[in-house]
Scaffold this active site. Structure first.
Site, mmCIF file in Angstrom:
data_model
loop_
_atom_site.group_PDB
_atom_site.id
_atom_site.type_symbol
_atom_site.label_atom_id
_atom_site.label_comp_id
_atom_site.label_asym_id
_atom_site.label_seq_id
_atom_site.Cartn_x
_atom_site.Cartn_y
_atom_site.Cartn_z
ATOM 1 N N GLN A 43 -7.963 84.546 44.424
ATOM 2 C CA GLN A 43 -7.139 84.707 43.230
ATOM 3 C C GLN A 43 -6.639 86.140 43.064
ATOM 4 O OE1 GLN A 43 -9.506 83.520 39.889
ATOM 5 N NE2 GLN A 43 -9.558 81.363 40.462
ATOM 6 N N GLU A 109 -8.752 96.417 39.615
ATOM 7 C CA GLU A 109 -9.991 95.650 39.707
ATOM 8 C C GLU A 109 -11.176 96.594 39.787
ATOM 9 O OE1 GLU A 109 -10.045 92.386 42.420
ATOM 10 O OE2 GLU A 109 -8.031 91.719 41.893
ATOM 11 N N HIS A 225 -20.221 86.896 42.780
ATOM 12 C CA HIS A 225 -19.137 87.194 41.842
ATOM 13 C C HIS A 225 -19.668 87.074 40.429
ATOM 14 C CE1 HIS A 225 -15.255 87.304 39.884
ATOM 15 N NE2 HIS A 225 -14.713 87.635 41.048
ATOM 16 N N ARG A 269 -19.299 95.188 41.470
ATOM 17 C CA ARG A 269 -19.639 93.780 41.251
ATOM 18 C C ARG A 269 -21.136 93.527 41.175
ATOM 19 N NH1 ARG A 269 -15.295 90.312 44.892
ATOM 20 N NH2 ARG A 269 -13.597 90.440 43.363
ATOM 21 N N HIS A 330 -20.435 84.531 46.484
ATOM 22 C CA HIS A 330 -18.996 84.729 46.695
ATOM 23 C C HIS A 330 -18.634 85.193 48.103
ATOM 24 C CE1 HIS A 330 -14.898 85.267 45.433
ATOM 25 N NE2 HIS A 330 -14.904 86.563 45.621
ATOM 26 N N GLU A 354 -14.243 87.235 57.427
ATOM 27 C CA GLU A 354 -15.571 87.229 56.818
ATOM 28 C C GLU A 354 -16.674 86.889 57.807
ATOM 29 O OE1 GLU A 354 -17.974 85.435 52.916
ATOM 30 O OE2 GLU A 354 -15.877 84.882 53.250
ATOM 31 N N ARG A 365 -19.043 94.892 48.782
ATOM 32 C CA ARG A 365 -17.600 94.905 49.040
ATOM 33 C C ARG A 365 -16.807 95.362 47.818
ATOM 34 N NH1 ARG A 365 -13.392 91.095 48.254
ATOM 35 N NH2 ARG A 365 -14.912 89.606 47.416
ATOM 36 N N SER A 370 -11.251 92.201 51.000
ATOM 37 C CA SER A 370 -11.566 91.191 52.011
ATOM 38 C C SER A 370 -10.315 90.652 52.700
ATOM 39 C CB SER A 370 -12.364 90.042 51.395
ATOM 40 O OG SER A 370 -11.710 89.520 50.262
#
Length: 510
Positions: A43, A109, A225, A269, A330, A354, A365, A370
């Site tokens: 997303q 982000e 996540h 994260r 995630h 990945e 990460r 990614s």
């Protein structure tokens, strides 16, 4: 003409196939339909230093900071310096990134010092990339596509990978030969009971590489996540939403992240995921809430149409009230160990995306790196192959000694493994929190299960069992907390573990 097999049809596999087919005959194998992959569900977007107020150096610094001391600086520099050109290549291949006032739109982000995340279709970036690349693949004449085909194992001859064993679309076993095999089969989110990953993410590429004797790296680092809808299926709620101003609330409606980290909702994260887990524990397991109501209904529908539709499907009017969220598995930072060209420790075998561990992500990460990693290193892998590097003469010799890790053997009374039970065990033992007593119990339980059956689904479950055993071993060996790996019994980061952990199967030669 030389033959190259590419396994997987996400962004890494599609780019590798497109670029390699410029010189070689390519067979692209995917176990579902061509467009089904983790890429499709991405997303947030793809990060790159494309703007005048940003720089490669700042992107490098953000990536290294998120990696908690274990990112390889030289490889991160490759990622961030080559990323902008590769994103422009995506645009030339037909990916229509969103624009604002005639220029590329960008979002912020977590752990990024500047807005640099491109998106498409609001929150449908992965779908836009996948669609454009699938269209290109379909129009490329030098690529044979095998859909609904399962890669069961690698074929070796004199220590070199020379092909793959498959179950074809009718379930029949076959062997395919090749001068090189590129694994681009994605991660292993199906290791866990709660995951953002689609059903195809069963770690097949990592498992077959392990069995063939390839070195693996950083297996203990799995990213959770922070925000998925607290509903069956754990629908992903993009971090970009918090970048645009959404906030996290406890059960009483109080914002709690500001007291945890200076970055609040945009902390790394691992910090946000653990904080949510701790808050949930304090609330007897009740989810926390994500409040995006201040952004307005029109903005949410336009910027996040996929999430908007999902919220309404589940009965949430997220424009007027907070929605319940919870962490879920995630992204795996670990995988098949590679150099900066995608070469593994086995001549003839490459890995990108990945499935690979390049050293970019370290222990945690950075958001939206990614897709960029898949893009950059798939392109580099294809570039290397274009220079006819099939011989193995220039193959990497990794200087760090790998731990010889015997695959745990099941006991004589072992029973067939049930995938749901395996996923539950992994969620409890190697989830957001780990500790020695639970890891030891998990290791013992894993020896009480054995693979069973000969269908593709059975082989997937067998792969998950193999990967569970090595992940539990890796998590037990790292007796510290770092990045996404948190040990309740070793809560501090230790200088004694300021290094990667590499593994290979017992009996395999370097």
């Amino acid at each position: 003409m030389s033959e190259v097999i590419v396994v997987g049809s996400g962004i890494a596999g599609l780019i590798a196939a497109i670029e390699t087919s410029r010189k070689y005959a390519v067979t692209l194998i995917t176990k579902a339909e061509l467009s089904e992959s983790n890429t499709r569900y991405a997303q947030g977007g793809i990060a790159a230093a494309l703007f005048e107020d940003d720089s490669v150096a700042e992107h490098v610094a953000d990536t290294l900071r998120a990696g908690a001391g274990l990112s390889s600086k030289s490889v991160v520099e490759v990622l961030c310096s080559e990323g902008p050109a590769r994103v422009r290549d995506l645009i030339r291949l037909g990916v229509a990134f969103d624009q604002h006032n005639g220029e590329l739109a960008r979002g912020l982000e977590a752990a990024h010092s500047r807005p640099r995340v491109l998106h498409a279709g609001g929150d449908a970036t992965g779908f836009a990339i996948e669609s454009a690349l699938v269209h290109t693949i379909r129009a490329t004449g030098n690529i044979t596509i095998l859909e609904h085909t399962f890669v069961k194992d690698l074929i070796l001859h004199d220590g070199r990978v020379v092909g793959v064993e498959i179950l074809d679309a009718t379930g029949n076993p076959r062997s395919l030969s090749a001068d090189a095999v590129i694994l681009a089969s994605g991660g292993a989110g199906q290791l866990y009971l709660h995951t953002t990953n689609p059903a195809v993410a069963t770690g097949d590429g990592i498992a077959i590489a392990l069995r063939a004797g390839a070195e693996l790296a950083d297996l203990e680092f799995y990213q959770f996540h922070p925000t998925t809808l607290a509903v069956p299926g754990n629908f992903l709620i993009s971090e970009a939403l918090r970048g645009d101003g959404a906030v996290l609330l406890d059960a009483e409606g109080h914002r709690f992240m500001k007291a945890v980290h200076p970055g609040a909702e945009l902390a790394p994260r691992d910090v946000v995921a653990r904080s949510i887990a701790e808050q949930m524990a304090a609330q007897n397991g009740a989810p926390v809430f994500l409040d995006a109501s201040a952004l307005g209904a029109d903005f949410l529908k336009e910027r996040f149409p996929t999430i908007d539709a999902a919220c309404r499907t589940y009965g949430f009017d997220w424009a007027s009230q907070p929605v319940p969220v919870t962490p879920a598995a995630h992204y795996w930072m670990g995988g098949v160990r590679t150099d900066e060209w995608g070469r593994t420790s086995l001549p003839g075998l490459f890995a990108v995306g990945e499935v690979a561990c390049t050293g970019v992500h370290g222990a945690n990460r950075l958001a939206s790196n990614s897709l960029l990693e898949s893009l950059v290193f798939a392109w580099r892998c294809a570039s290397l192959l274009s220079n006819d590097d099939f011989s193995g003469k220039a193959w990497p010799v990794f200087t760090d000694e790998a731990t010889v890790l015997p695959l745990q053997q099941e006991v004589g009374s072992a029973t067939p493994v049930d995938r749901k039970a395996l996923q539950t065990l992994m969620w409890e033992a190697v989830g957001i929190y780990r500790e020695e007593s639970v890891l030891l119990r998990a290791a013992k339980q894993l020896c009480l299960w054995k693979p069973n059956g000969t269908t593709a689904s059975d082989y997937e479950t067998a792969n998950l069992l193999d990967l569970s055993r090595v992940m539990v071993a890796a998590a037990s060996m790292r007796q510290e907390s770092r990045g996404a790996h948190w040990r309740n019994d070793f809560p501090e980061t230790s200088p004694n573990f300021h290094h990667h952990q590499y593994f290979r199967r017992e009996g395999s030669a370097r």
